[in-house]
Design a protein around this motif. Structure first.
Motif, PDB file in Angstrom:
ATOM      1  N   ALA A   1     -43.972   5.760  59.064  1.00  0.00           N
ATOM      2  CA  ALA A   1     -42.923   6.985  58.960  1.00  0.00           C
ATOM      3  C   ALA A   1     -42.742   7.651  60.050  1.00  0.00           C
ATOM      4  CB  ALA A   1     -43.495   7.884  57.818  1.00  0.00           C
ATOM      5  N   ASP A   2     -41.828   8.159  60.476  1.00  0.00           N
ATOM      6  CA  ASP A   2     -41.844   8.903  61.920  1.00  0.00           C
ATOM      7  C   ASP A   2     -42.253  10.230  61.899  1.00  0.00           C
ATOM      8  OD1 ASP A   2     -39.429   9.993  61.013  1.00  0.00           O
ATOM      9  OD2 ASP A   2     -38.172   8.316  61.753  1.00  0.00           O
ATOM     10  N   SER A   3     -42.450  11.028  62.699  1.00  0.00           N
ATOM     11  CA  SER A   3     -43.174  12.256  62.591  1.00  0.00           C
ATOM     12  C   SER A   3     -42.629  13.295  61.692  1.00  0.00           C
ATOM     13  CB  SER A   3     -43.420  12.774  63.966  1.00  0.00           C
ATOM     14  OG  SER A   3     -42.231  13.197  64.641  1.00  0.00           O
ATOM     15  N   ASP A   4     -41.438  13.278  61.454  1.00  0.00           N
ATOM     16  CA  ASP A   4     -40.701  14.340  60.468  1.00  0.00           C
ATOM     17  C   ASP A   4     -40.442  13.799  59.092  1.00  0.00           C
ATOM     18  OD1 ASP A   4     -40.322  15.654  62.858  1.00  0.00           O
ATOM     19  OD2 ASP A   4     -38.478  15.341  63.143  1.00  0.00           O
ATOM     20  N   ASN A   5     -41.000  12.393  58.964  1.00  0.00           N
ATOM     21  CA  ASN A   5     -40.506  11.879  57.659  1.00  0.00           C
ATOM     22  C   ASN A   5     -41.803  11.373  56.924  1.00  0.00           C
ATOM     23  OD1 ASN A   5     -38.284  11.298  56.298  1.00  0.00           O
ATOM     24  ND2 ASN A   5     -37.716   9.927  57.932  1.00  0.00           N
ATOM     25  N   LEU A   6     -41.704  11.926  55.585  1.00  0.00           N
ATOM     26  CA  LEU A   6     -42.729  11.808  54.655  1.00  0.00           C
ATOM     27  C   LEU A   6     -42.562  10.509  53.818  1.00  0.00           C
ATOM     28  CD1 LEU A   6     -44.298  15.204  53.571  1.00  0.00           C
ATOM     29  CD2 LEU A   6     -45.442  13.781  54.882  1.00  0.00           C
ATOM     30  N   GLN A   7     -43.672   9.865  53.507  1.00  0.00           N
ATOM     31  CA  GLN A   7     -43.564   9.036  52.652  1.00  0.00           C
ATOM     32  C   GLN A   7     -44.116   9.373  51.217  1.00  0.00           C
ATOM     33  OE1 GLN A   7     -44.555   4.834  53.288  1.00  0.00           O
ATOM     34  NE2 GLN A   7     -43.135   4.736  54.916  1.00  0.00           N
ATOM     35  N   ALA A   8     -43.874   8.777  50.102  1.00  0.00           N
ATOM     36  CA  ALA A   8     -44.606   9.571  49.022  1.00  0.00           C
ATOM     37  C   ALA A   8     -45.840   9.351  48.953  1.00  0.00           C
ATOM     38  CB  ALA A   8     -43.918   8.554  47.486  1.00  0.00           C
ATOM     39  N   PHE A   9     -46.751  10.297  48.440  1.00  0.00           N
ATOM     40  CA  PHE A   9     -48.069  10.420  48.698  1.00  0.00           C
ATOM     41  C   PHE A   9     -48.687   9.260  47.811  1.00  0.00           C
ATOM     42  CE2 PHE A   9     -52.076  11.986  46.736  1.00  0.00           C
ATOM     43  CZ  PHE A   9     -52.821  12.060  48.190  1.00  0.00           C
ATOM     44  N   ASN A  10     -49.607   8.451  48.595  1.00  0.00           N
ATOM     45  CA  ASN A  10     -50.131   7.351  48.000  1.00  0.00           C
ATOM     46  C   ASN A  10     -51.553   7.577  47.273  1.00  0.00           C
ATOM     47  OD1 ASN A  10     -51.024   4.773  47.424  1.00  0.00           O
ATOM     48  ND2 ASN A  10     -50.308   4.048  49.510  1.00  0.00           N
TER      49      ASN A  10
ATOM     50  N   ILE B   1     -46.105  18.918  56.392  1.00  0.00           N
ATOM     51  CA  ILE B   1     -45.749  19.739  55.667  1.00  0.00           C
ATOM     52  C   ILE B   1     -45.378  21.181  55.982  1.00  0.00           C
ATOM     53  CG2 ILE B   1     -46.616  20.849  53.181  1.00  0.00           C
ATOM     54  CD1 ILE B   1     -47.690  18.192  52.537  1.00  0.00           C
ATOM     55  N   ARG B   2     -46.180  21.522  56.828  1.00  0.00           N
ATOM     56  CA  ARG B   2     -46.515  22.850  57.641  1.00  0.00           C
ATOM     57  C   ARG B   2     -45.033  22.906  58.392  1.00  0.00           C
ATOM     58  NH1 ARG B   2     -52.097  22.475  59.273  1.00  0.00           N
ATOM     59  NH2 ARG B   2     -51.158  21.947  61.403  1.00  0.00           N
ATOM     60  N   SER B   3     -44.671  22.065  59.172  1.00  0.00           N
ATOM     61  CA  SER B   3     -43.394  22.067  60.026  1.00  0.00           C
ATOM     62  C   SER B   3     -42.232  22.184  59.049  1.00  0.00           C
ATOM     63  CB  SER B   3     -43.420  20.810  60.724  1.00  0.00           C
ATOM     64  OG  SER B   3     -42.980  19.831  60.004  1.00  0.00           O
ATOM     65  N   LEU B   4     -42.152  21.666  57.915  1.00  0.00           N
ATOM     66  CA  LEU B   4     -41.214  21.967  56.981  1.00  0.00           C
ATOM     67  C   LEU B   4     -40.821  23.239  56.636  1.00  0.00           C
ATOM     68  CD1 LEU B   4     -41.910  18.689  54.380  1.00  0.00           C
ATOM     69  CD2 LEU B   4     -40.095  18.851  56.049  1.00  0.00           C
ATOM     70  N   ARG B   5     -41.892  24.057  56.570  1.00  0.00           N
ATOM     71  CA  ARG B   5     -41.954  25.426  56.315  1.00  0.00           C
ATOM     72  C   ARG B   5     -41.149  26.216  57.486  1.00  0.00           C
ATOM     73  NH1 ARG B   5     -40.189  29.464  55.833  1.00  0.00           N
ATOM     74  NH2 ARG B   5     -40.834  31.228  54.915  1.00  0.00           N
ATOM     75  N   TRP B   6     -41.251  25.616  58.671  1.00  0.00           N
ATOM     76  CA  TRP B   6     -40.595  26.111  59.784  1.00  0.00           C
ATOM     77  C   TRP B   6     -39.192  25.822  59.696  1.00  0.00           C
ATOM     78  CZ3 TRP B   6     -42.641  30.385  62.072  1.00  0.00           C
ATOM     79  CH2 TRP B   6     -43.809  30.564  61.850  1.00  0.00           C
ATOM     80  N   LYS B   7     -38.762  24.420  59.381  1.00  0.00           N
ATOM     81  CA  LYS B   7     -37.637  23.917  59.522  1.00  0.00           C
ATOM     82  C   LYS B   7     -36.735  23.979  58.442  1.00  0.00           C
ATOM     83  CE  LYS B   7     -39.331  20.086  62.423  1.00  0.00           C
ATOM     84  NZ  LYS B   7     -40.076  18.850  62.328  1.00  0.00           N
TER      85      LYS B   7
ATOM     86  N   GLU C   1     -50.863  19.059  47.586  1.00  0.00           N
ATOM     87  CA  GLU C   1     -49.961  19.305  48.757  1.00  0.00           C
ATOM     88  C   GLU C   1     -48.644  20.399  48.537  1.00  0.00           C
ATOM     89  OE1 GLU C   1     -50.138  15.311  51.260  1.00  0.00           O
ATOM     90  OE2 GLU C   1     -48.830  15.266  49.620  1.00  0.00           O
ATOM     91  N   LYS C   2     -48.277  20.096  47.227  1.00  0.00           N
ATOM     92  CA  LYS C   2     -47.333  21.233  46.730  1.00  0.00           C
ATOM     93  C   LYS C   2     -48.207  22.787  47.084  1.00  0.00           C
ATOM     94  CE  LYS C   2     -44.695  18.415  43.885  1.00  0.00           C
ATOM     95  NZ  LYS C   2     -44.553  17.634  42.525  1.00  0.00           N
ATOM     96  N   GLU C   3     -49.225  22.731  46.494  1.00  0.00           N
ATOM     97  CA  GLU C   3     -50.259  23.953  46.316  1.00  0.00           C
ATOM     98  C   GLU C   3     -50.351  24.519  48.017  1.00  0.00           C
ATOM     99  OE1 GLU C   3     -53.078  24.471  42.767  1.00  0.00           O
ATOM    100  OE2 GLU C   3     -53.948  24.367  44.763  1.00  0.00           O
ATOM    101  N   TYR C   4     -50.584  23.522  48.523  1.00  0.00           N
ATOM    102  CA  TYR C   4     -51.059  23.924  49.990  1.00  0.00           C
ATOM    103  C   TYR C   4     -49.754  24.487  50.624  1.00  0.00           C
ATOM    104  CZ  TYR C   4     -51.749  23.451  55.012  1.00  0.00           C
ATOM    105  OH  TYR C   4     -52.066  23.677  56.222  1.00  0.00           O
TER     106      TYR C   4
END
Lengths: 198, 233
Positions: free
Chosen positions: A16-25, A93-99, A116-119
């Motif tokens: 996954a590139d740096s901005d993309n998340l894969q489903a949590f494994n 996940i943190r960067s998503l908060r900003w973007k 992660e959702k909680e985080y």
């Protein structure tokens, strides 16, 4: 082979590139944690065996000692992989908060684990309380301003008679307005508007 | 044209006793270096380029905020008095730019704290943060610890549960992400620094001439950046 499952987690991060998340494994994570437990059991039984033979664990250099070291190091490796997996995802996940903002779209939500959702929520709260102490919204103005006004196209019905800055606009789908950049930014990041280049 | 106008308005609003023509005629460069907007721009550039967090510019941020507020009031007055739209938009532009600088400066710092939260809270980098950043850092660490704790660490065997160490047999904290201080940065010195020793051994000596551009390892010029003798670009 020891440590192989854990390395798959990292490969997933890499794909996954740096901005993309894969489903949590979570399956693989569980497997790796079980593997750790196994290593620990083996390690302990080898140490007990060494102790049973009245050998000093620090100085003995027989096959049981090296076996124990192997299990210890495999465990460390697994831990590092797990932590790197979690930590790097947490960074995205943190960067998503900003973007993206405090509310994540459904398609991202479903890729996150419960923790992660909680985080995301907790970290969001940290950013928000920080900004309210500053009394300054830091999530707007992400790029240097060129012009105080921009043209935007409304992508979805937002509402009639909404006041943006000093004027009120009727923001219906596909309408084009000239608005203050800072007023439009929140809508743009939510995907409700886009900058319009005539 | 716009940028000069914007620069002039900001220095006018910012510093007392500066009046248009006479000063701009004399020496642009020295004036430009002393306005708070320029200082903020420099702090922002340094912060953006430095791999580790720098000292928080408390006084400067305070002054910048006051000036921004002043500008906001000016713009509002203009709008009420029906001043020419062009003038208003130039002031607005200046306001937007200053606001961007301030926001970006504070944001870059928060994002650095996010990235190196464990490292910062365990070293004397801690003292470089503002009170409010310290609070943020603590909350970051708490959220991160909780997350890692419940998803991984609490499920690992005893002795391997530390967030900072790989296992209890590690002597140092060997799981803390740290900024890479030996990364290369672009820098420009304001005055001539003279012959400067790049490493401890003294093999490499560079003569830093003022206004020349250099690409050097951050850790070797760290002291100069902190002392304000060299700027990162």
């Amino acid at each position: 082979m020891y440590g192989r499952t854990a390395s798959q987690l990292l490969r997933e991060l890499d794909i996954a590139d740096s901005d993309n998340l894969q489903a949590f494994n979570s399956d693989t994570c569980d497997q790796v944690i079980a593997e750790c437990e196994n290593h620990h059991l083996m390690l302990q039984s080898l140490i007990r065996k060494l102790e049973g033979e009245q050998l000093d664990i620090q100085t003995a250099r027989n096959e049981d000692h090296f076996g124990a070291v192997t299990h210890h190091l495999s465990l460390l490796r697994n831990k590092r992989c797990l932590m790197a997996y979690m930590y790097n995802r947490a960074e995205v996940i943190r960067s998503l908060r900003w973007k993206v903002g405090a509310k994540l779209p459904e398609e991202i939500q479903e890729k996150l684990s419960f923790s992660e959702k909680e985080y995301f929520k907790n970290h969001s709260a940290a950013i928000e309380s920080s900004m309210s102490e500053l009394d300054l919204d830091l999530t707007v103005d992400m790029v240097p301003p060129k012009d105080p006004y921009i043209q935007v196209r409304v992508l979805d019905d937002i509402g009639d008679n909404l006041s943006l800055g000093d004027h009120s606009f009727s923001l219906t789908k596909n309408s084009v307005h000239s608005v203050r950049r800072t007023d439009a930014e929140q809508y743009i990041s939510q995907g409700l508007m886009e900058e319009f280049f005539a | 044209m716009v940028s000069t106008a914007a620069g002039a308005t900001s220095s006018g609003a910012g510093l007392e006793g500066e009046e248009g023509e006479s000063i701009w005629g004399e020496d642009d460069a020295s004036i430009a270096e002393t306005t708070d907007v320029e200082l903020l721009k420099r702090a922002w550039r340094n912060e953006k380029a430095a791999p580790e967090i720098l000292l928080f510019e408390a006084g400067l941020v305070q002054r910048a905020r006051e000036q921004i507020q002043l500008l906001e009031e000016t713009v509002e007055d203009f709008v009420e008095n029906g001043t020419d739209d062009l003038i208003v938009s130039l002031y607005q532009m200046d306001l937007d730019r200053s606001l961007f600088l301030l926001r970006s400066y504070l944001r870059v710092r928060l994002q650095k704290i996010e990235k190196y939260m464990f490292h910062i809270s365990r070293t004397d980098l801690w003292n470089r943060l503002s009170e409010q950043e310290k609070k943020f850092s603590k909350r970051c660490v708490n959220a991160m610890e909780k997350h890692l704790e419940q998803s991984v660490l609490s499920r690992l065997p005893y002795g391997y549960q530390s967030i900072l160490k790989q296992s209890i047999s590690s002597e140092e904290d060997d799981m803390v992400p740290e900024p890479k201080l030996d990364t290369f940065v672009f820098c420009k010195s304001k005055g001539a620094v003279g012959a400067f020793q790049l490493d401890d051994v003294g093999d490499e000596i560079v003569d830093l001439v003022s206004d020349d551009l250099y690409v050097l390892r951050y850790k070797s010029i760290k002291g100069l950046v902190e002392g304000g003798r060299i700027d990162l670009v």
